[in-house]
Scaffold this motif. Sequence first.
Motif, PDB file in Angstrom:
ATOM      1  N   GLU A  75      41.773  57.102  51.741  1.00  0.00           N
ATOM      2  CA  GLU A  75      42.545  58.196  52.148  1.00  0.00           C
ATOM      3  C   GLU A  75      44.001  57.696  52.345  1.00  0.00           C
ATOM      4  O   GLU A  75      44.946  58.430  52.133  1.00  0.00           O
ATOM      5  N   ASP A  76      44.220  56.505  52.364  1.00  0.00           N
ATOM      6  CA  ASP A  76      45.493  55.788  52.952  1.00  0.00           C
ATOM      7  C   ASP A  76      46.042  54.770  51.561  1.00  0.00           C
ATOM      8  O   ASP A  76      47.114  54.282  51.441  1.00  0.00           O
ATOM      9  N   ALA A  77      45.363  55.091  50.277  1.00  0.00           N
ATOM     10  CA  ALA A  77      45.504  54.310  49.185  1.00  0.00           C
ATOM     11  C   ALA A  77      47.055  54.589  48.675  1.00  0.00           C
ATOM     12  O   ALA A  77      47.734  53.589  48.194  1.00  0.00           O
ATOM     13  N   HIS A  78      47.392  55.946  48.813  1.00  0.00           N
ATOM     14  CA  HIS A  78      48.419  56.248  48.288  1.00  0.00           C
ATOM     15  C   HIS A  78      49.780  55.330  48.970  1.00  0.00           C
ATOM     16  O   HIS A  78      50.755  54.863  48.353  1.00  0.00           O
ATOM     17  N   GLU A  79      49.664  55.608  50.301  1.00  0.00           N
ATOM     18  CA  GLU A  79      50.837  54.935  51.145  1.00  0.00           C
ATOM     19  C   GLU A  79      50.537  53.518  50.915  1.00  0.00           C
ATOM     20  O   GLU A  79      51.823  52.757  50.872  1.00  0.00           O
ATOM     21  N   VAL A  80      49.477  52.791  50.804  1.00  0.00           N
ATOM     22  CA  VAL A  80      49.328  51.141  50.702  1.00  0.00           C
ATOM     23  C   VAL A  80      50.141  50.795  49.432  1.00  0.00           C
ATOM     24  O   VAL A  80      50.655  49.749  49.153  1.00  0.00           O
ATOM     25  N   TYR A  81      49.753  51.612  48.199  1.00  0.00           N
ATOM     26  CA  TYR A  81      50.069  51.155  46.776  1.00  0.00           C
ATOM     27  C   TYR A  81      51.407  51.795  46.533  1.00  0.00           C
ATOM     28  O   TYR A  81      52.006  51.910  45.297  1.00  0.00           O
ATOM     29  N   SER A  82      52.340  52.359  47.329  1.00  0.00           N
ATOM     30  CA  SER A  82      53.635  52.962  46.931  1.00  0.00           C
ATOM     31  C   SER A  82      54.523  52.012  47.682  1.00  0.00           C
ATOM     32  O   SER A  82      55.795  52.360  47.692  1.00  0.00           O
ATOM     33  N   THR A  83      54.391  51.025  48.321  1.00  0.00           N
ATOM     34  CA  THR A  83      55.177  49.984  48.911  1.00  0.00           C
ATOM     35  C   THR A  83      55.943  49.165  47.674  1.00  0.00           C
ATOM     36  O   THR A  83      55.428  48.970  46.681  1.00  0.00           O
ATOM     37  N   ASP A  84      57.128  48.626  48.095  1.00  0.00           N
ATOM     38  CA  ASP A  84      57.901  47.682  46.949  1.00  0.00           C
ATOM     39  C   ASP A  84      56.880  46.544  46.773  1.00  0.00           C
ATOM     40  O   ASP A  84      56.706  46.038  45.542  1.00  0.00           O
ATOM     41  N   ASP A  85      56.144  45.984  47.471  1.00  0.00           N
ATOM     42  CA  ASP A  85      55.369  44.773  47.445  1.00  0.00           C
ATOM     43  C   ASP A  85      54.130  45.191  46.527  1.00  0.00           C
ATOM     44  O   ASP A  85      53.842  44.354  45.784  1.00  0.00           O
ATOM     45  N   ALA A  86      53.810  46.573  46.777  1.00  0.00           N
ATOM     46  CA  ALA A  86      52.562  46.725  46.004  1.00  0.00           C
ATOM     47  C   ALA A  86      52.820  47.035  44.568  1.00  0.00           C
ATOM     48  O   ALA A  86      52.090  46.631  43.724  1.00  0.00           O
ATOM     49  N   ILE A  87      54.125  47.515  44.406  1.00  0.00           N
ATOM     50  CA  ILE A  87      54.386  47.959  42.879  1.00  0.00           C
ATOM     51  C   ILE A  87      54.641  46.651  42.206  1.00  0.00           C
ATOM     52  O   ILE A  87      54.356  46.417  41.062  1.00  0.00           O
ATOM     53  N   VAL A  88      55.209  45.572  42.815  1.00  0.00           N
ATOM     54  CA  VAL A  88      55.551  44.296  42.336  1.00  0.00           C
ATOM     55  C   VAL A  88      54.397  43.643  41.900  1.00  0.00           C
ATOM     56  O   VAL A  88      54.188  43.338  40.801  1.00  0.00           O
ATOM     57  N   TRP A  89      53.312  43.833  42.666  1.00  0.00           N
ATOM     58  CA  TRP A  89      51.965  43.273  42.648  1.00  0.00           C
ATOM     59  C   TRP A  89      50.995  43.799  41.579  1.00  0.00           C
ATOM     60  O   TRP A  89      50.649  43.188  40.814  1.00  0.00           O
ATOM     61  N   ARG A  90      51.448  45.270  41.266  1.00  0.00           N
ATOM     62  CA  ARG A  90      50.698  45.943  40.216  1.00  0.00           C
ATOM     63  C   ARG A  90      51.451  45.334  39.075  1.00  0.00           C
ATOM     64  O   ARG A  90      50.541  45.322  37.944  1.00  0.00           O
ATOM     65  N   ASP A  91      52.513  45.523  38.898  1.00  0.00           N
ATOM     66  CA  ASP A  91      53.232  44.887  37.522  1.00  0.00           C
ATOM     67  C   ASP A  91      52.720  43.537  37.165  1.00  0.00           C
ATOM     68  O   ASP A  91      52.589  43.435  35.895  1.00  0.00           O
ATOM     69  N   ARG A  92      53.007  42.619  37.971  1.00  0.00           N
ATOM     70  CA  ARG A  92      52.567  41.330  37.829  1.00  0.00           C
ATOM     71  C   ARG A  92      50.978  41.280  37.404  1.00  0.00           C
ATOM     72  O   ARG A  92      50.623  40.670  36.354  1.00  0.00           O
ATOM     73  N   MET A  93      50.086  41.975  37.951  1.00  0.00           N
ATOM     74  CA  MET A  93      48.791  41.982  37.568  1.00  0.00           C
ATOM     75  C   MET A  93      48.539  42.863  36.299  1.00  0.00           C
ATOM     76  O   MET A  93      47.742  42.328  35.387  1.00  0.00           O
ATOM     77  N   ALA A  94      49.050  43.914  36.213  1.00  0.00           N
ATOM     78  CA  ALA A  94      49.021  44.727  34.744  1.00  0.00           C
ATOM     79  C   ALA A  94      49.271  43.887  33.675  1.00  0.00           C
ATOM     80  O   ALA A  94      49.107  43.769  32.530  1.00  0.00           O
ATOM     81  N   ALA A  95      50.675  43.127  33.851  1.00  0.00           N
ATOM     82  CA  ALA A  95      51.089  42.468  32.714  1.00  0.00           C
ATOM     83  C   ALA A  95      49.990  41.300  32.246  1.00  0.00           C
ATOM     84  O   ALA A  95      50.184  40.914  31.072  1.00  0.00           O
ATOM     85  N   LYS A  96      48.923  40.675  32.940  1.00  0.00           N
ATOM     86  CA  LYS A  96      48.066  39.897  32.502  1.00  0.00           C
ATOM     87  C   LYS A  96      46.622  40.801  32.187  1.00  0.00           C
ATOM     88  O   LYS A  96      45.715  40.004  31.846  1.00  0.00           O
ATOM     89  N   GLY A  97      46.831  42.066  32.443  1.00  0.00           N
ATOM     90  CA  GLY A  97      45.618  42.577  32.159  1.00  0.00           C
ATOM     91  C   GLY A  97      44.493  42.746  33.346  1.00  0.00           C
ATOM     92  O   GLY A  97      43.496  43.148  33.200  1.00  0.00           O
ATOM     93  N   VAL A 151      34.573  34.558  38.462  1.00  0.00           N
ATOM     94  CA  VAL A 151      35.443  33.402  38.914  1.00  0.00           C
ATOM     95  C   VAL A 151      36.546  34.109  39.583  1.00  0.00           C
ATOM     96  O   VAL A 151      37.034  33.771  40.530  1.00  0.00           O
ATOM     97  N   PHE A 152      37.116  35.215  38.606  1.00  0.00           N
ATOM     98  CA  PHE A 152      38.402  35.977  39.013  1.00  0.00           C
ATOM     99  C   PHE A 152      38.134  36.655  40.346  1.00  0.00           C
ATOM    100  O   PHE A 152      38.950  36.360  41.347  1.00  0.00           O
ATOM    101  N   GLN A 153      36.874  37.237  40.613  1.00  0.00           N
ATOM    102  CA  GLN A 153      36.555  37.793  41.858  1.00  0.00           C
ATOM    103  C   GLN A 153      36.636  36.869  43.145  1.00  0.00           C
ATOM    104  O   GLN A 153      37.313  37.165  44.185  1.00  0.00           O
ATOM    105  N   GLU A 154      36.142  35.762  42.703  1.00  0.00           N
ATOM    106  CA  GLU A 154      36.010  34.850  43.991  1.00  0.00           C
ATOM    107  C   GLU A 154      37.241  34.099  44.180  1.00  0.00           C
ATOM    108  O   GLU A 154      37.599  34.123  45.595  1.00  0.00           O
ATOM    109  N   GLU A 155      38.293  34.249  43.418  1.00  0.00           N
ATOM    110  CA  GLU A 155      39.572  33.798  43.739  1.00  0.00           C
ATOM    111  C   GLU A 155      40.357  34.590  44.318  1.00  0.00           C
ATOM    112  O   GLU A 155      41.285  34.419  45.174  1.00  0.00           O
ATOM    113  N   LEU A 177      47.430  33.459  41.466  1.00  0.00           N
ATOM    114  CA  LEU A 177      47.430  34.076  42.569  1.00  0.00           C
ATOM    115  C   LEU A 177      48.494  33.843  43.823  1.00  0.00           C
ATOM    116  O   LEU A 177      48.982  34.467  44.515  1.00  0.00           O
ATOM    117  N   GLU A 178      48.160  32.685  44.041  1.00  0.00           N
ATOM    118  CA  GLU A 178      49.038  31.898  45.304  1.00  0.00           C
ATOM    119  C   GLU A 178      50.473  32.213  45.134  1.00  0.00           C
ATOM    120  O   GLU A 178      51.132  32.517  46.204  1.00  0.00           O
TER     121      GLU A 178
END
Length: 391
Positions: free
Chosen positions: A30-52, A74-78, A14-15
Amino acid sequence: MNLDTFRAETREWLEANCPQSMRNNPFHFEDAHEVYSTDDAIVWRDRMAAKGWTAPTWPKAYGGGGMDYDTHRVFQEEMAAIKALPGATGMGLAMIGPTLMEYGTEEQRQRHIPKIITGEVTWCQGYSEPGSGSDLASLQTKAVLKDGKFVLNGQKIWTSGAQHADWMFALVRTDPNAAKHDGISFVLLDMHQSGVTIKPIPLISGSSPFCETFFDDAVALEEDLVSELNKGWSVGKRLLQYERSAAPSRAKKKGKPANPYALTAKEYIGEIDGKIADSEAREKIVKQTMLEKSMQLTVKRVFEESKSGKAPGATTSIFKLVGSTISKESSALQSELRGTAGAGWEGDSFTEKELDACRGWLRDRAVTIYGGTNEVQMNIISKRVLGLPDK
């Protein structure tokens, strides 16, 4: 892998992989679309999705993380330790995904769930109609089955995020002659078709998260009928239980965090001997904080009970009733504690936080209405949880 090893490896991953912009960045839905449309958000989504890890507890067979309760904790805590946002969010994860795993065919699961996990496809909900909100079973959008397709005509309203969605799950009337709660089917349809028209609805907060959606000979494939024809009411109710059970359940960072209301009050009202200067403000903050803590403990208890494998029941209406009330009163209190500085709509004399407080206060007037009004939730709790008679 034991939990200590998992924790250490998760913390390191994660770090190294969570962008800074996806940390410590709370937002309203209400702001989720804008937050998750950024380049960083897409990179983060793809990295997380690759691990499930966009759906950490979902089966690995569909691309999920397959975590058991203890591993997920444990995952939530981290995640909380670095204040990381989830890899993805939305109705696909909170609502239609769990529903398909319970009611969908294996073909439907294989076709839709992996794309929810990867974020390739976003979803919206087609339930309420003009005149069919709290009395949802009176809905009139018609769907006629012809040549392997349902042809839809009618209107849905308050369809959150419809202007950004790829697919919709909808309740439609397939037998107009049946009793009100019968003759309703649960279908999935592609939003990118000529028979679907979407019109965003501006709100007093200045945003347009809700929409009107019109169907003019729109098409849903027969293979995207979920469960049986004319038996969609049970599916639709179950989905709402999944929605309500998606109340905040993120693990809290270890340690005693500062009370956000107290911080605001000390900044705008002042303090005497380390205490908020106004006794009435102190009392309001204590009551709000106690309510929020009680809600957190209730969510934790129900989540632990869910380890038995049971699907969420009518008690999840408690989450919607109390959660929406907490949200509404929280934004009102944050604005009130700022005094006149919490009532600013625009202008250089207000800070960004002050403007956000005002818009949040206006925005959250609707929280106890959308997604099932508080009055409806109280009826459900009284009948199905407490077992009280109708009269």
